[in-house]
Design a protein around this motif. Sequence first.
Motif, PDB file in Angstrom:
ATOM      1  N   LEU A   1      41.952  24.285  42.575  1.00  0.00           N
ATOM      2  CA  LEU A   1      40.234  24.879  42.134  1.00  0.00           C
ATOM      3  C   LEU A   1      39.545  25.277  42.736  1.00  0.00           C
ATOM      4  CD1 LEU A   1      40.822  21.455  39.607  1.00  0.00           C
ATOM      5  CD2 LEU A   1      41.866  23.051  38.630  1.00  0.00           C
ATOM      6  N   LYS A   2      39.487  26.710  41.546  1.00  0.00           N
ATOM      7  CA  LYS A   2      38.005  26.896  42.143  1.00  0.00           C
ATOM      8  C   LYS A   2      36.945  27.222  41.218  1.00  0.00           C
ATOM      9  CE  LYS A   2      39.682  30.186  45.953  1.00  0.00           C
ATOM     10  NZ  LYS A   2      41.369  30.488  45.201  1.00  0.00           N
ATOM     11  N   GLY A   3      35.624  26.673  41.519  1.00  0.00           N
ATOM     12  CA  GLY A   3      34.304  27.056  41.270  1.00  0.00           C
ATOM     13  C   GLY A   3      34.319  25.243  39.691  1.00  0.00           C
ATOM     14  N   ALA A   4      35.317  24.241  40.090  1.00  0.00           N
ATOM     15  CA  ALA A   4      34.905  24.031  39.476  1.00  0.00           C
ATOM     16  C   ALA A   4      33.712  23.369  38.408  1.00  0.00           C
ATOM     17  CB  ALA A   4      35.499  22.285  39.269  1.00  0.00           C
ATOM     18  N   GLU A   5      32.018  23.478  39.582  1.00  0.00           N
ATOM     19  CA  GLU A   5      31.717  23.057  39.005  1.00  0.00           C
ATOM     20  C   GLU A   5      30.800  23.782  38.032  1.00  0.00           C
ATOM     21  OE1 GLU A   5      32.522  23.889  42.093  1.00  0.00           O
ATOM     22  OE2 GLU A   5      30.670  26.198  42.057  1.00  0.00           O
ATOM     23  N   ASN A   6      31.237  25.237  37.760  1.00  0.00           N
ATOM     24  CA  ASN A   6      31.072  26.358  36.853  1.00  0.00           C
ATOM     25  C   ASN A   6      31.780  25.879  35.625  1.00  0.00           C
ATOM     26  OD1 ASN A   6      29.532  26.702  38.252  1.00  0.00           O
ATOM     27  ND2 ASN A   6      30.180  28.960  39.236  1.00  0.00           N
ATOM     28  N   VAL A   7      32.763  25.502  35.474  1.00  0.00           N
ATOM     29  CA  VAL A   7      33.573  24.835  34.030  1.00  0.00           C
ATOM     30  C   VAL A   7      33.803  23.439  32.959  1.00  0.00           C
ATOM     31  CG1 VAL A   7      35.656  25.225  32.924  1.00  0.00           C
ATOM     32  CG2 VAL A   7      35.761  25.708  35.591  1.00  0.00           C
ATOM     33  N   LEU A   8      33.328  23.805  32.284  1.00  0.00           N
ATOM     34  CA  LEU A   8      32.544  22.904  31.225  1.00  0.00           C
ATOM     35  C   LEU A   8      34.073  22.832  30.740  1.00  0.00           C
ATOM     36  CD1 LEU A   8      29.288  24.562  29.751  1.00  0.00           C
ATOM     37  CD2 LEU A   8      29.595  22.067  31.017  1.00  0.00           C
TER      38      LEU A   8
ATOM     39  N   LEU B   1      34.208  20.529  34.979  1.00  0.00           N
ATOM     40  CA  LEU B   1      35.351  20.306  35.366  1.00  0.00           C
ATOM     41  C   LEU B   1      35.482  19.408  36.568  1.00  0.00           C
ATOM     42  CD1 LEU B   1      38.650  20.260  35.162  1.00  0.00           C
ATOM     43  CD2 LEU B   1      37.614  23.068  36.495  1.00  0.00           C
ATOM     44  N   GLN B   2      34.421  19.811  37.472  1.00  0.00           N
ATOM     45  CA  GLN B   2      33.920  18.338  38.861  1.00  0.00           C
ATOM     46  C   GLN B   2      33.733  17.075  38.135  1.00  0.00           C
ATOM     47  OE1 GLN B   2      30.822  20.151  40.996  1.00  0.00           O
ATOM     48  NE2 GLN B   2      32.053  20.145  42.668  1.00  0.00           N
ATOM     49  N   ALA B   3      33.176  16.768  37.162  1.00  0.00           N
ATOM     50  CA  ALA B   3      32.767  15.194  36.795  1.00  0.00           C
ATOM     51  C   ALA B   3      33.805  14.929  36.751  1.00  0.00           C
ATOM     52  CB  ALA B   3      31.624  15.446  36.188  1.00  0.00           C
ATOM     53  N   ALA B   4      34.739  15.718  35.778  1.00  0.00           N
ATOM     54  CA  ALA B   4      35.791  14.986  34.773  1.00  0.00           C
ATOM     55  C   ALA B   4      37.183  14.757  36.392  1.00  0.00           C
ATOM     56  CB  ALA B   4      36.527  16.188  34.122  1.00  0.00           C
ATOM     57  N   PHE B   5      37.253  15.246  37.351  1.00  0.00           N
ATOM     58  CA  PHE B   5      37.571  15.268  38.866  1.00  0.00           C
ATOM     59  C   PHE B   5      37.097  13.968  39.130  1.00  0.00           C
ATOM     60  CE2 PHE B   5      39.056  16.477  42.824  1.00  0.00           C
ATOM     61  CZ  PHE B   5      40.285  17.246  42.704  1.00  0.00           C
TER      62      PHE B   5
END
Lengths: 115, 881
Positions: free
Chosen positions: B520-527, B734-738
Motif C-alpha cells: 500500500l502507499k500513503g495508507a495514512e491518507n486513506v479513510l 487505512l493505516q489505523a485499520a491496518f
Amino acid sequence: MGDSKLDLLQGTLDLMVMQTLDAMGPLHGYGIARRIEQLSENEILLNQGTIYAALVRLQQRGWISAEWGVSDNNRRAKFYVITKAGKRQMMQERADWQRLSSVMARVLSAGADAK
Amino acid sequence: MIAWARIRAVFRRRQLESELDEEMRSHIEFATEDYLRQGMTGDDARRLARVKFGSVEASKDAHRDARGLPLLDGLAYDLRFAVRSLVRDRGFSVTAIIMLALAIGLNAAVFGVVNTMLFRGFALVKHNSRLLYIQERYTLKGCCLLEADFDVWRRQSKSFENLALVGSRSITLRDGVVPARDLIATTLTTNSFALLGVLPILGRDFAPADEVAGAPPVVILTFHDWQARFGHRADIVGHVVVIDDAPATIIGVMPQGFDFPMHGQLWMPRQHLTEAASHRPSASFAFGSLADGVSKATARAELDVINQRLEKEFPASNKGVRALARTFSEFFIGPEARMIYGSLWAAALFVLLIACANMANLALARTLSRSRELSTRIALGAGRARMLRQVFSESVLVTTAAGAIGWWIARWSIYTWAEATRTRYLLLDYTTGPGILLYLIGITIVVALILAAIPMAQTLRLELNGVLKGDSRGVTLSGSVKRLSALLVAGQMALAMILLAGTGVLARSLWNILGADTGLKGAENVLLGRVSIPRAAYPASEERNAFWDSLLSDLALLPGVEAESLATAIPVGNPGARPVEVEDGQTVAERRPSVTTIAIGPGYLHAVGGRQISGREFAATDRPASPRVALVNQSFAAQYWPGQQAVGKRLRLDRDGARAESATVVGVISNIMQGRPLRDKFVPIVYLPFRQAPAFRAVVFVRTVGPANQMAGRVRSALESAAPGVEVEDYSTLQAAFAVNRDLMDLEHAELPKHAGVAPVFAGIALLLATVGLYAVVARSVRQRTREIGIRIALGATTDNIRCLVFAEAKLPVAVGLMAGLMGSFAINRLLESQLVRVSPNDPVTLSCAPLILILAAILGCLFPVRQALRVDPFVALRHD
C-alpha cells in the motif's frame, strides 16, 4: 575462690531479695545487693546489676513497692519495701524452699550411704 | 495484672529508662563511697564498684526483658535502631529500596497479568479454570461447530456438568430510538449465563422456554448499550424492540463490564436449526463446565469417543470431524499463550534474581564496612543474638518498604497494561485482587530472608580480635567473600544477557512484521468505513449498483478527495478463500486449491495505493450482465502461470458451493497484503468486479489530497447521509485499520506486540541493575585498595596501568557472565521460536549486539571507580591510618 562460687538457681534471687527487705526494712538496690553478699559470705556469684531485673519483676507482681527517697549520706535513691502480698509469697516460697532443701539433703545423704 | 504492668511499662519506657539510669548511677556511687571508706584510692574504688556491678548494658537489657514485653520491646528497639542506621547509610537504603521495589513490583504485575491471561479470563465470569471452550476441526475448512453434535454432547457427555452453545446471527434492530441498525447478535443456549455465574442486574435471565421454537422473541442488553442507546431507563425491562420485522421483548440487562464472548450489543436465545442445517457448521463454539473431579484430559477423551461414534453414524457430515476442547487461554489468547506469558513471568523472575544478587553484594559490602561497629558492640556485651536480630530487622525494613512501593508499582503497571491492551473484542478481568497481594507478600518475604541470610552469616563469623586490631579501613575482603561477590556479578550479567538476547529477537520479529511491505502507499491518507445498506430497500443487484455508484460519485465531488473506491474487504484483513480452478495452467483441475478472493470497485488501485502491472483495471462496463472478468495479483500470476502472460487466461471460482462460470483475467496488479501475510509473504489473490455481484456491505475507501483527519468529518457525514438506513462501522484511516487487523490476522502472533513491548522494559531494568551491581563491586574494591593504588602511583604507575587495574576487577566476572549468558540464550531463545517471523532464534545480529551492549554497560559501570582510583593521592593514601 573464683571458680568455686555458686551460680544462682532460678528464682532464688527473688526470694533472697524479699527475705532481705523483710528483715531490713526499706533498702535501695545497692543496699540489697550488699546485704545479700554479706550474708552469703561471698559464696554467691552475683553481678550486682542483675538485681535490678529481680526488683522490677517483684514490683510488677506487687510483692514489693518502691519509692524515691534520700539516703543517710544525702543521695537520692529508690527505696524498696516488701508488701503484704510479698510477705505471704515469701512465706510460701520459704516453706517450699525448706521442703525442697530437706528433700535434697535426704536424697543426697541416702546416695552417700549407699556408697 | 502482670501482663497489664508489662504493657504499661512499654508505654512508660522513657521514664522507666531514665529512672533505671539514675538508680544504677547512684548504685555505683554508693559502692564507690563504701570502698573509699574502706581505704581504697579513688580510682581503685570506682573500678571495683564497676566490676562488682557487672555489665551495665546487660543489666539494662535484663531489666527491660523483665519489666516489658521483651519481644515487642526488642522489635521496636531493633526497628528504631534499623531505621537510624539505614538513614545514616542513605545511599545504600535508597538504592536497595528502589531496586527491590522495581523488581518486586514488576513481578507482582506480571503475576497479575499472567493470572488474568491464563486463568482468570473474562471479567465477572466465575470458575474460569473449570470451563472448556469447544470447537470442531474439519478436514475441509469451515467453522466451527455442528449444532447436531453439540446436542449429542449435551445428552451423552458425563464429563461436563453443563454445556452451552454460542453462535451469532446478523439482525436488523429497530429500537424506536435511532435508525434501524444491522448488527451481529450473540445467540446463546439459555443456560449460558448461569453457567458463567453472571446474572442480569435488571430483569431476568433467559429461561429454557425462551429457546423453544415459536417462543416469543426476547433479548438481553449489555450494560453499555442500555446506557448508550436507552439512556439508563429503569423501565427498560418489558420494552419491545423490532428485530428483523418481528417484535422482541427486552427481558434483562447484564452487569457493567460483562461482554461475552466478544464485544457486542445484545444476546438472544439460541434458535434451533432444521435437522439438515444442524449438520452443517454453524455455531461459533460451545463451552462447558467440567463436572467435579473430572480432568480436562478425561473430558477431551470422552468428546473424542462421542465424535468417533458420530462419524460412523453420520459419515456425510462428520467424516474426520474432531472436537477440540481448549482452556480459556488456549482458546481466546492463543495457542502460544502459555509460552508467551510464561516467558514474561520468567523474565520478571530474572529481574528479581538480579536485584537479589545486587542486594546480596551491597549487603556483603555493608556488613564488611560495618564489621568494626558490630565487633565493638559485641565486645561491649551486646549478645550476638541481638546483633542478628538487628541485621535481620534492617533487611526486613528495607524489603517491607520495597514491597509497599512495589505494590503501588504493580497496581500502576497492571492498570497501564489493561489500558494499553484494551481491545474492542475481549474484556478481561484485571482487577488487582488479594491473590496478587499475597504473591507480592510471598516474594517479599523470600527476598527478605535471602537478604538477611548473608549479613547474618557474616555476623556469626566475625572474628572480634582480628577486626578490632585491624587497620582503620576495616577488614579486607576474604577470598571466599570476594569469589562470592564476583560470582553474583557474573550471574547478573548472564541473566541480563539472556533477557537482552530474548528481547532482541522478539523486537526484530515484531519489526519484521511492522515493517513488512504492505503493497500500500500513503495508507495514512486513506479513510475507510464499512458501509451497509438495508437488505429490504435494495433487493435487486442493479439497484445496489446504482446506490454504490451514486455514493462514490457523491464522494468524488467532495473537495479534497483524490480517489474513491470500494471493496468487500480491508487490505490486510482476511476476506476468506474459495476453491479455484485454473485453466491452461499447471494446476490440475481436480485439486482446486483455495484462493483468497475479494471483490473490488473501479479505481481501487489508486484509492489504496496499489499498481497496475499489466492489462486493465475493472471498468464501469463490468456489470452483472457483461462477461465475467477477474484480476490477479503478482503472486497468483507467478504461482499459476509462471513465465506466462496471465492476461487472457481463464479461471473458475466456486460460489455458494456451486461452480460459477469461468472468468477471463483482464489484468495483473501489484501484491497487496491480505490474509495471513506474515508467514507466506504475499498470498495469491483473485480480484472480482464488485459490480458483477454487488453486496449489501462494502468497505468504502477515500483517498484525500491533504491529511486524512481533516476530511474525516465531511466524508463520514457524506457516507451516513447517502441514503436512509445506511450504517457506517469501523470508520478510520487505512493505516489505523491496518494496525488493528494486524492483531487479528495471525492468532499466533496476536500477542507479539505486547510481548515485544514489555520485554525491553525488563531487559532495560535488568541491564541497569547489573551495571549498578558491577559498579558497586568494583567501586568497593577500589576503595579497599586505596593504599595499594597509592603505592603503585608513588612507584610510577601510569594512568593506563591504574585503569587496567580497575578494569581487571570487572573482566573475569563479566566474561564469565557473558559466556554463560550466551549459552543460556542459545537454549532459551529456542522457546520463543513460534513468535519469530523471519528471524532465527540464534540471530547473529542479536547475539553479537547483546554482548556488546553489556560490555558497554560494564565499561560505564567501571568509569566512576576508575576516576576514583586515578584521583588517589599517594601522600594521602600512604598516610591513611
